[in-house]
Design a protein around this motif. Structure first.
Motif, PDB file in Angstrom:
ATOM      1  N   VAL A   1      -8.545   7.110  -2.432  1.00  0.00           N
ATOM      2  CA  VAL A   1      -8.299   6.180  -1.328  1.00  0.00           C
ATOM      3  C   VAL A   1      -7.755   6.909  -0.113  1.00  0.00           C
ATOM      4  O   VAL A   1      -8.276   6.780   1.001  1.00  0.00           O
ATOM      5  CB  VAL A   1      -7.336   5.059  -1.766  1.00  0.00           C
ATOM      6  CG1 VAL A   1      -6.841   4.265  -0.563  1.00  0.00           C
ATOM      7  CG2 VAL A   1      -8.032   4.125  -2.756  1.00  0.00           C
ATOM      8  N   ARG A   2      -6.692   7.696  -0.299  1.00  0.00           N
ATOM      9  CA  ARG A   2      -6.060   8.334   0.869  1.00  0.00           C
ATOM     10  C   ARG A   2      -6.972   9.370   1.511  1.00  0.00           C
ATOM     11  O   ARG A   2      -7.003   9.509   2.734  1.00  0.00           O
ATOM     12  CB  ARG A   2      -4.707   8.937   0.470  1.00  0.00           C
ATOM     13  CG  ARG A   2      -4.729  10.157  -0.373  1.00  0.00           C
ATOM     14  CD  ARG A   2      -3.333  10.812  -0.482  1.00  0.00           C
ATOM     15  NE  ARG A   2      -2.412  10.021  -1.266  1.00  0.00           N
ATOM     16  CZ  ARG A   2      -2.129  10.248  -2.551  1.00  0.00           C
ATOM     17  NH1 ARG A   2      -2.738  11.239  -3.198  1.00  0.00           N
ATOM     18  NH2 ARG A   2      -1.254   9.511  -3.200  1.00  0.00           N
TER      19      ARG A   2
ATOM     20  N   LEU B   1      -0.539   2.569   6.661  1.00  0.00           N
ATOM     21  CA  LEU B   1      -1.581   2.707   5.642  1.00  0.00           C
ATOM     22  C   LEU B   1      -2.550   1.522   5.620  1.00  0.00           C
ATOM     23  O   LEU B   1      -3.105   1.175   4.579  1.00  0.00           O
ATOM     24  CB  LEU B   1      -0.959   2.905   4.251  1.00  0.00           C
ATOM     25  CG  LEU B   1      -0.022   4.105   4.084  1.00  0.00           C
ATOM     26  CD1 LEU B   1       0.422   4.241   2.630  1.00  0.00           C
ATOM     27  CD2 LEU B   1      -0.691   5.400   4.536  1.00  0.00           C
TER      28      LEU B   1
ATOM     29  N   ALA C   1      -9.568   7.530   3.607  1.00  0.00           N
ATOM     30  CA  ALA C   1      -9.080   6.760   4.754  1.00  0.00           C
ATOM     31  C   ALA C   1      -8.447   7.599   5.852  1.00  0.00           C
ATOM     32  O   ALA C   1      -8.383   7.148   7.001  1.00  0.00           O
ATOM     33  CB  ALA C   1      -8.073   5.716   4.278  1.00  0.00           C
ATOM     34  N   ARG C   2      -7.977   8.801   5.542  1.00  0.00           N
ATOM     35  CA  ARG C   2      -7.233   9.559   6.551  1.00  0.00           C
ATOM     36  C   ARG C   2      -7.168  11.032   6.185  1.00  0.00           C
ATOM     37  O   ARG C   2      -7.442  11.420   5.046  1.00  0.00           O
ATOM     38  CB  ARG C   2      -5.807   9.021   6.680  1.00  0.00           C
ATOM     39  CG  ARG C   2      -5.041   8.985   5.369  1.00  0.00           C
ATOM     40  CD  ARG C   2      -3.708   8.262   5.509  1.00  0.00           C
ATOM     41  NE  ARG C   2      -3.173   7.859   4.230  1.00  0.00           N
ATOM     42  CZ  ARG C   2      -2.364   8.582   3.470  1.00  0.00           C
ATOM     43  NH1 ARG C   2      -1.990   9.782   3.883  1.00  0.00           N
ATOM     44  NH2 ARG C   2      -1.910   8.133   2.315  1.00  0.00           N
TER      45      ARG C   2
ATOM     46  N   ASP D   1      -5.854   2.699   4.422  1.00  0.00           N
ATOM     47  CA  ASP D   1      -5.798   2.883   2.971  1.00  0.00           C
ATOM     48  C   ASP D   1      -5.982   1.544   2.261  1.00  0.00           C
ATOM     49  O   ASP D   1      -6.715   1.441   1.271  1.00  0.00           O
ATOM     50  CB  ASP D   1      -4.452   3.470   2.548  1.00  0.00           C
ATOM     51  CG  ASP D   1      -4.282   4.927   2.924  1.00  0.00           C
ATOM     52  OD1 ASP D   1      -4.586   5.274   4.075  1.00  0.00           O
ATOM     53  OD2 ASP D   1      -3.823   5.715   2.077  1.00  0.00           O
ATOM     54  N   GLU D   2      -5.307   0.517   2.764  1.00  0.00           N
ATOM     55  CA  GLU D   2      -5.394  -0.805   2.134  1.00  0.00           C
ATOM     56  C   GLU D   2      -6.821  -1.330   2.194  1.00  0.00           C
ATOM     57  O   GLU D   2      -7.328  -1.900   1.218  1.00  0.00           O
ATOM     58  CB  GLU D   2      -4.445  -1.787   2.823  1.00  0.00           C
ATOM     59  CG  GLU D   2      -4.490  -3.180   2.215  1.00  0.00           C
ATOM     60  CD  GLU D   2      -3.583  -4.165   2.929  1.00  0.00           C
ATOM     61  OE1 GLU D   2      -3.682  -5.367   2.637  1.00  0.00           O
ATOM     62  OE2 GLU D   2      -2.789  -3.729   3.797  1.00  0.00           O
TER      63      GLU D   2
ATOM     64  N   ASN E   1       0.575   4.242  -2.650  1.00  0.00           N
ATOM     65  CA  ASN E   1       0.411   5.630  -2.232  1.00  0.00           C
ATOM     66  C   ASN E   1       1.419   6.549  -2.892  1.00  0.00           C
ATOM     67  O   ASN E   1       1.196   7.755  -3.006  1.00  0.00           O
ATOM     68  CB  ASN E   1       0.534   5.732  -0.705  1.00  0.00           C
ATOM     69  CG  ASN E   1       0.245   7.129  -0.193  1.00  0.00           C
ATOM     70  OD1 ASN E   1      -0.826   7.680  -0.446  1.00  0.00           O
ATOM     71  ND2 ASN E   1       1.205   7.712   0.502  1.00  0.00           N
TER      72      ASN E   1
ATOM     73  N   GLN F   1       0.819  -1.197   0.000  1.00  0.00           N
ATOM     74  CA  GLN F   1       0.000   0.000   0.000  1.00  0.00           C
ATOM     75  C   GLN F   1       0.859   1.256   0.000  1.00  0.00           C
ATOM     76  O   GLN F   1       0.494   2.267  -0.607  1.00  0.00           O
ATOM     77  CB  GLN F   1      -0.951   0.005   1.201  1.00  0.00           C
ATOM     78  CG  GLN F   1      -2.056   1.050   1.099  1.00  0.00           C
ATOM     79  CD  GLN F   1      -2.937   0.860  -0.120  1.00  0.00           C
ATOM     80  OE1 GLN F   1      -3.319  -0.255  -0.470  1.00  0.00           O
ATOM     81  NE2 GLN F   1      -3.270   1.948  -0.792  1.00  0.00           N
TER      82      GLN F   1
END
Length: 519
Positions: free
Chosen positions: A190-191, A236, A194-195, A239-240, A179, A175
């Protein structure tokens, strides 16, 4: 003979690079000491979007400082010239941050830290920079850092590619590699789901909410904790999870695989900033974001109920199984289902999952006679697999068979398309909205006449021009758009009623309101 390498940037021009950071007044290369680096540290972005996140490990930071103080090499640092005397980190961000933070007094050295100067050994364990002996401090500041600096013509795609190639033999997980596709549209979705990405100031999905807690009552050190998961993200991991979820959702075929290779292909084929499908059709980014949000909302509903009932967050196994159930329901019921009662959902889901993964498990039917595996043993193993479709489907088949206290794995002929639960989805707190919401003019006319041309709520005469259809059981709560669930009411009543049950609203209105204003 040509060789096609998937994932390599299609931009043929290789960026220029040099092996020094500083120059003297004549422009000649000059060694970069830590002291010189600190003078220029403000112009280096040590936290670009595509870099590995700062793991905030004190032990790792102290290890980097221990290497410098003892005179060991900390390897080459890669930068990218962004123009106007500014630079962005490509590789070596942890090293640069550790040097800056130690030099600024943010942490002390660790145990067993020794400096060797002119045959003398200095024990500088557990010592802040300002408290180092002057000779050790001078040696630290004189330590020469090695740099490679890439030219201004380097693109984001090339920077990510360079990071990946430089880390083929180091501890970089899959991951983190993905990224590094900095401006890739899939990586961005995705990023930012997720965060929090500080450079973007986005708001991630609430399922991934974090907060800070004091690590020990005796110090001021804080660590990050997860609000809805039992474990905080590591390297991450959130993210995964999002990338895997997005991968099988985009296949739009129910329970599907999401292997590392499939995820990487998704990044390249859809998200490539030059030739990706999403660049050519931006509406697909919006559709993907909506599909991802709906799935995460479903998991979030479960997580909130679990936290409310048990006081702690969901496990990775729970998150995985809830996501697979969601994929199954999406194909089986269509996109109009939702969790109406998340506590009821939890009350059914958790015991069912525990029948496979609890201690002891109760799903003991033999499902793989050749290996002697019971449904529970096989289920636990399959939860961690993402690349074998039959394993993913079996977890869903067995789970559905076990709903309502059923036994999983007895009938080997059952498939993902034929499996049926012993209980209704409604009894599990899941409601399926009628795909048809609009009420036809013909249906309104028939019901208006059947009602004697009066409003169902006020019982007053109703002109057809003011008559609108209203669901007895609201559509939002799973009510069907059928004649037995539809009545006609005055359009003002319908607007005021909202999603309240029609019978409840009618009784409440007749008790509390005058009919005069509707005459």
């Amino acid at each position: 003979m040509s060789i096609q390498i998937v994932g390599i940037s299609k931009l043929a021009k290789v960026p220029s690079w040099r092996t020094y950071f500083h120059t003297d007044e004549e422009g000649a290369p000059q060694p970069t000491t830590i002291q010189l680096f600190m003078l220029k540290a403000g112009v280096i972005d040590c936290d670009p979007i595509g870099q590995r996140l700062d793991v905030n490990s004190l032990t790792k930071k102290q290890g980097i400082i221990r290497s410098i103080i003892s005179g060991n090499d900390i390897c080459e640092i890669a930068l990218r010239d962004m123009g106007d005397d500014t630079y962005r980190s490509i590789d070596g961000g942890h090293r640069k941050r550790s040097i800056k933070e130690f030099r600024n007094g943010d942490f002390a050295t660790g145990e067993n830290t020794y400096a060797f100067i002119n045959g003398e050994v200095f024990d500088v364990s557990n010592t802040f920079y300002k408290d180092l002996p002057s000779l050790v401090r001078k040696q630290f500041d004189s330590y020469k850092l090695r740099f490679v600096v890439y030219g201004k013509e380097m693109t984001d795609a090339q920077a990510g590619e360079t990071f990946r190639l430089r880390n083929l033999s180091t501890d970089v997980n899959h991951q983190e590699m993905l990224n590094s596709y900095e401006d890739n549209l899939v990586a961005k979705l995705v990023r930012e789901t997720a965060r929090v990405v500080p450079q973007v100031k986005n708001i991630p999905h609430p399922l991934f909410e974090l907060y800070k807690v004091q690590k020990r009552k005796t110090d001021d050190v804080e660590e990050v904790a997860a609000q809805w998961f039992q474990t905080a993200p590591s390297r991450l991991s959130y993210d995964e999870f999002v990338a895997r979820l997005l991968c099988f959702l985009l296949k739009n075929n129910g329970v599907e695989t999401s292997s590392k290779y499939e995820i990487q292909d998704m990044y390249i084929q859809l998200g490539d900033p030059v030739d990706g499908e999403w660049v050519k059709d931006p509406s697909k980014v919006v559709e993907a974001g909506k599909a991802l949000k709906d799935a995460l909302d479903f998991i979030y509903d479960y997580a909130k109920a679990r936290k409310g009932e048990l006081g702690n967050g969901i496990t990775w196994g729970e998150a995985t199984m809830v996501s697979r159930l969601y994929a199954y329901l999406l194909k089986e019921l269509g996109p109009t289902f939702y969790v109406r009662d998340n506590v009821k959902f939890f009350d059914v889901f958790k015991p069912t999952l525990d029948s496979f993964v609890g201690k002891p498990p109760t799903q003991t039917a033999m499902v793989y006679a050749d290996t002697g595996k019971t449904a529970a043993i096989a289920f636990k193993g399959h939860l961690g697999h993402y690349d074998a479709k039959f394993k993913l489907e079996n977890t869903v088949i067995w789970f559905i068979e076990a709903l309502g206290g059923g036994t999983a794995g007895l009938d080997k002929s059952v498939t993902i398309d034929t499996v049926k639960p012993k209980i209704t989805w409604e009894s599990m707190g899941i409601v399926v909205k009628d795909k048809v919401r609009g009420i036809s003019r013909e249906m309104r006319e028939q019901i208006w006449l059947e009602q004697g041309k009066v409003c169902y709520v006020t019982k007053l005469p109703l002109d057809f021009a003011d008559a609108v259809g209203a669901h007895i059981v609201p559509h939002e709560k799973g009510g069907k758009t059928t004649r037995d669930n539809i009545r006609v009411v005055h359009k003002k009543i319908n607007a005021e009623m909202g999603s309240t049950d029609l019978e409840v609203y009618a009784k409440m209105w007749q008790e509390q309101n005058s009919v005069a204003e509707y005459v």
